[in-house]
Design a protein around this motif. Sequence first.
Motif, PDB file in Angstrom:
ATOM      1  N   ILE A  68       0.669  -1.197   0.128  1.00 48.82           N
ATOM      2  CA  ILE A  68       0.141  -0.054   0.131  1.00 48.82           C
ATOM      3  C   ILE A  68       0.966   1.291  -0.014  1.00 48.82           C
ATOM      4  CG2 ILE A  68      -1.683   1.495   1.546  1.00 48.82           C
ATOM      5  CD1 ILE A  68      -2.616  -1.529   2.190  1.00 48.82           C
ATOM      6  N   GLU A  69       2.014   1.048   0.624  1.00 45.67           N
ATOM      7  CA  GLU A  69       2.795   2.308   0.730  1.00 45.67           C
ATOM      8  C   GLU A  69       3.582   2.548  -0.501  1.00 45.67           C
ATOM      9  OE1 GLU A  69       6.413   3.713   3.841  1.00 45.67           O
ATOM     10  OE2 GLU A  69       6.470   1.608   3.147  1.00 45.67           O
ATOM     11  N   LEU A  70       3.597   1.528  -1.341  1.00 46.72           N
ATOM     12  CA  LEU A  70       4.194   1.738  -2.829  1.00 46.72           C
ATOM     13  C   LEU A  70       3.435   2.225  -3.572  1.00 46.72           C
ATOM     14  CD1 LEU A  70       6.614   1.188  -4.773  1.00 46.72           C
ATOM     15  CD2 LEU A  70       5.457  -1.017  -5.186  1.00 46.72           C
ATOM     16  N   ALA A  71       2.039   1.890  -3.363  1.00 49.32           N
ATOM     17  CA  ALA A  71       1.053   2.543  -4.551  1.00 49.32           C
ATOM     18  C   ALA A  71       0.678   3.890  -3.809  1.00 49.32           C
ATOM     19  CB  ALA A  71      -0.343   1.566  -4.324  1.00 49.32           C
ATOM     20  N   VAL A  72       0.708   4.245  -2.625  1.00 48.77           N
ATOM     21  CA  VAL A  72       0.269   5.585  -2.211  1.00 48.77           C
ATOM     22  C   VAL A  72       1.523   6.281  -2.820  1.00 48.77           C
ATOM     23  CG1 VAL A  72       0.164   7.132  -0.294  1.00 48.77           C
ATOM     24  CG2 VAL A  72      -1.459   4.944  -0.607  1.00 48.77           C
ATOM     25  N   GLY A  73       2.938   5.982  -2.374  1.00 50.62           N
ATOM     26  CA  GLY A  73       3.994   6.580  -2.830  1.00 50.62           C
ATOM     27  C   GLY A  73       4.229   7.115  -4.055  1.00 50.62           C
ATOM     28  N   ILE A  74       3.802   5.928  -5.081  1.00 50.45           N
ATOM     29  CA  ILE A  74       3.938   6.321  -6.507  1.00 50.45           C
ATOM     30  C   ILE A  74       2.968   7.615  -6.768  1.00 50.45           C
ATOM     31  CG2 ILE A  74       3.200   5.323  -8.788  1.00 50.45           C
ATOM     32  CD1 ILE A  74       4.691   2.699  -7.945  1.00 50.45           C
ATOM     33  N   ILE A  78       5.521  10.629  -6.911  1.00 55.87           N
ATOM     34  CA  ILE A  78       6.118  10.453  -8.132  1.00 55.87           C
ATOM     35  C   ILE A  78       5.080  11.113  -9.269  1.00 55.87           C
ATOM     36  CG2 ILE A  78       6.669   8.984 -10.267  1.00 55.87           C
ATOM     37  CD1 ILE A  78       7.745   6.860  -7.963  1.00 55.87           C
ATOM     38  N   ILE A  79       3.758  10.728  -9.005  1.00 54.90           N
ATOM     39  CA  ILE A  79       2.905  11.215  -9.859  1.00 54.90           C
ATOM     40  C   ILE A  79       2.486  12.723  -9.651  1.00 54.90           C
ATOM     41  CG2 ILE A  79       0.460  11.072 -10.995  1.00 54.90           C
ATOM     42  CD1 ILE A  79       0.874   8.032 -10.721  1.00 54.90           C
ATOM     43  N   MET A  80       1.833  12.761  -8.299  1.00 59.47           N
ATOM     44  CA  MET A  80       1.766  14.344  -7.873  1.00 59.47           C
ATOM     45  C   MET A  80       2.725  15.255  -7.462  1.00 59.47           C
ATOM     46  SD  MET A  80      -1.663  14.090  -8.601  1.00 59.47           S
ATOM     47  CE  MET A  80      -2.130  15.557  -7.799  1.00 59.47           C
ATOM     48  N   ASP A  86      10.704  10.334   1.389  1.00 58.67           N
ATOM     49  CA  ASP A  86      11.665   9.870   0.298  1.00 58.67           C
ATOM     50  C   ASP A  86      12.434   8.918   1.117  1.00 58.67           C
ATOM     51  OD1 ASP A  86      13.385   9.693  -1.732  1.00 58.67           O
ATOM     52  OD2 ASP A  86      14.045  11.425  -1.730  1.00 58.67           O
ATOM     53  N   TYR A  87      12.381   7.800   0.677  1.00 59.10           N
ATOM     54  CA  TYR A  87      13.351   6.900   1.262  1.00 59.10           C
ATOM     55  C   TYR A  87      14.640   6.468   0.274  1.00 59.10           C
ATOM     56  CZ  TYR A  87       9.494   5.213   4.123  1.00 59.10           C
ATOM     57  OH  TYR A  87       8.196   5.172   4.975  1.00 59.10           O
ATOM     58  N   SER A  88      15.061   7.462  -0.417  1.00 57.70           N
ATOM     59  CA  SER A  88      16.331   7.471  -1.428  1.00 57.70           C
ATOM     60  C   SER A  88      17.416   6.936  -0.458  1.00 57.70           C
ATOM     61  CB  SER A  88      16.326   8.353  -2.249  1.00 57.70           C
ATOM     62  OG  SER A  88      15.198   8.579  -3.134  1.00 57.70           O
ATOM     63  N   ASN A  89      17.650   7.583   0.519  1.00 57.71           N
ATOM     64  CA  ASN A  89      18.797   7.501   1.225  1.00 57.71           C
ATOM     65  C   ASN A  89      18.668   6.315   2.228  1.00 57.71           C
ATOM     66  OD1 ASN A  89      19.873   9.915   0.115  1.00 57.71           O
ATOM     67  ND2 ASN A  89      18.953  11.157   1.715  1.00 57.71           N
ATOM     68  N   MET A  90      17.649   5.507   2.273  1.00 57.94           N
ATOM     69  CA  MET A  90      17.590   4.344   3.112  1.00 57.94           C
ATOM     70  C   MET A  90      18.145   3.167   2.332  1.00 57.94           C
ATOM     71  SD  MET A  90      16.140   5.210   5.845  1.00 57.94           S
ATOM     72  CE  MET A  90      15.465   3.824   6.758  1.00 57.94           C
ATOM     73  N   PRO A  91      18.567   2.046   2.892  1.00 54.85           N
ATOM     74  CA  PRO A  91      19.139   0.874   2.389  1.00 54.85           C
ATOM     75  C   PRO A  91      18.031   0.075   1.778  1.00 54.85           C
ATOM     76  CG  PRO A  91      19.261   0.731   4.525  1.00 54.85           C
ATOM     77  CD  PRO A  91      18.931   2.059   4.421  1.00 54.85           C
ATOM     78  N   PHE A  92      18.369  -0.364   0.463  1.00 56.68           N
ATOM     79  CA  PHE A  92      17.579  -1.458   0.272  1.00 56.68           C
ATOM     80  C   PHE A  92      16.026  -0.901  -0.205  1.00 56.68           C
ATOM     81  CE2 PHE A  92      20.091  -4.002   3.072  1.00 56.68           C
ATOM     82  CZ  PHE A  92      20.786  -4.779   2.082  1.00 56.68           C
ATOM     83  N   ASN A  93      16.179   0.396  -0.781  1.00 54.79           N
ATOM     84  CA  ASN A  93      15.041   0.792  -1.091  1.00 54.79           C
ATOM     85  C   ASN A  93      14.470   0.768  -2.697  1.00 54.79           C
ATOM     86  OD1 ASN A  93      15.282   3.617  -3.041  1.00 54.79           O
ATOM     87  ND2 ASN A  93      16.859   3.521  -1.727  1.00 54.79           N
ATOM     88  N   PHE A  94      13.253   0.962  -2.951  1.00 58.71           N
ATOM     89  CA  PHE A  94      12.626   0.684  -4.281  1.00 58.71           C
ATOM     90  C   PHE A  94      11.902   2.129  -4.850  1.00 58.71           C
ATOM     91  CE2 PHE A  94       9.384  -0.349  -7.272  1.00 58.71           C
ATOM     92  CZ  PHE A  94      10.106  -1.009  -8.164  1.00 58.71           C
ATOM     93  N   LEU A  95      12.616   2.766  -5.643  1.00 63.50           N
ATOM     94  CA  LEU A  95      12.268   4.097  -6.007  1.00 63.50           C
ATOM     95  C   LEU A  95      12.016   5.055  -5.144  1.00 63.50           C
ATOM     96  CD1 LEU A  95       9.130   2.857  -8.530  1.00 63.50           C
ATOM     97  CD2 LEU A  95      11.432   3.375  -9.390  1.00 63.50           C
ATOM     98  N   GLY A  96      12.746   4.950  -3.851  1.00 65.16           N
ATOM     99  CA  GLY A  96      12.530   5.817  -2.853  1.00 65.16           C
ATOM    100  C   GLY A  96      11.283   5.537  -2.192  1.00 65.16           C
ATOM    101  N   GLN A  97      10.401   4.750  -2.666  1.00 70.86           N
ATOM    102  CA  GLN A  97       9.106   4.894  -1.740  1.00 70.86           C
ATOM    103  C   GLN A  97       8.863   3.829  -0.949  1.00 70.86           C
ATOM    104  OE1 GLN A  97       7.201   7.312  -3.000  1.00 70.86           O
ATOM    105  NE2 GLN A  97       8.859   7.763  -3.876  1.00 70.86           N
ATOM    106  N   ILE A  98       9.717   2.510  -0.990  1.00 69.03           N
ATOM    107  CA  ILE A  98       9.393   1.553   0.174  1.00 69.03           C
ATOM    108  C   ILE A  98      10.940   0.989   0.360  1.00 69.03           C
ATOM    109  CG2 ILE A  98       7.136   0.616  -0.346  1.00 69.03           C
ATOM    110  CD1 ILE A  98       8.524  -1.488  -2.098  1.00 69.03           C
TER     111      ILE A  98
END
Length: 138
Positions: A68-74, A78-80, A86-98
């Motif tokens: 759900i976090e991925l869907a809401v994050g996108i 990303i869209i809005m 922004d999880y871009s600086n976190m390890p093992f992130n995907f698109l900075g969303q999860i």
Amino acid sequence: MKLSQLLFSFLMGYFCYSLVEIVLRGYTHWTMCLTGGFVMTILYAINSRRTMTLMKSCALGSLLITMIELAVGIFDNIIMHWNVWDYSNMPFNFLGQICIPFSAFWFVLCIPARLICKHISARFCNKKAVPIVSEQPM
């Protein structure tokens, strides 16, 4: 399951998750309030099953919250371009969303969520909440 139970679980998730975000980050976003309510409603439905153990509940809850976090994050980020997180600086992130660390946090957060679900169920069913850990007399 009654509509009143689902509505009450939504409101509990809405307010409890908002409070968690405000305490940990200092602010929240209206989409996170709605997401928290939606997640708690799903967790309530999951935890209403008699065969659901604590570990199953936490594992399934963590997986669902992450999805759900991925869907809401996108949508939000990303869209809005609302930049809610922004999880871009976190390890093992995907698109900075999860990311794995927050999925582990969701696993742990499912423990108190399960307790809340049990109490909601007890309140609406007029019966004592089923203890998660067996109570041993001292």
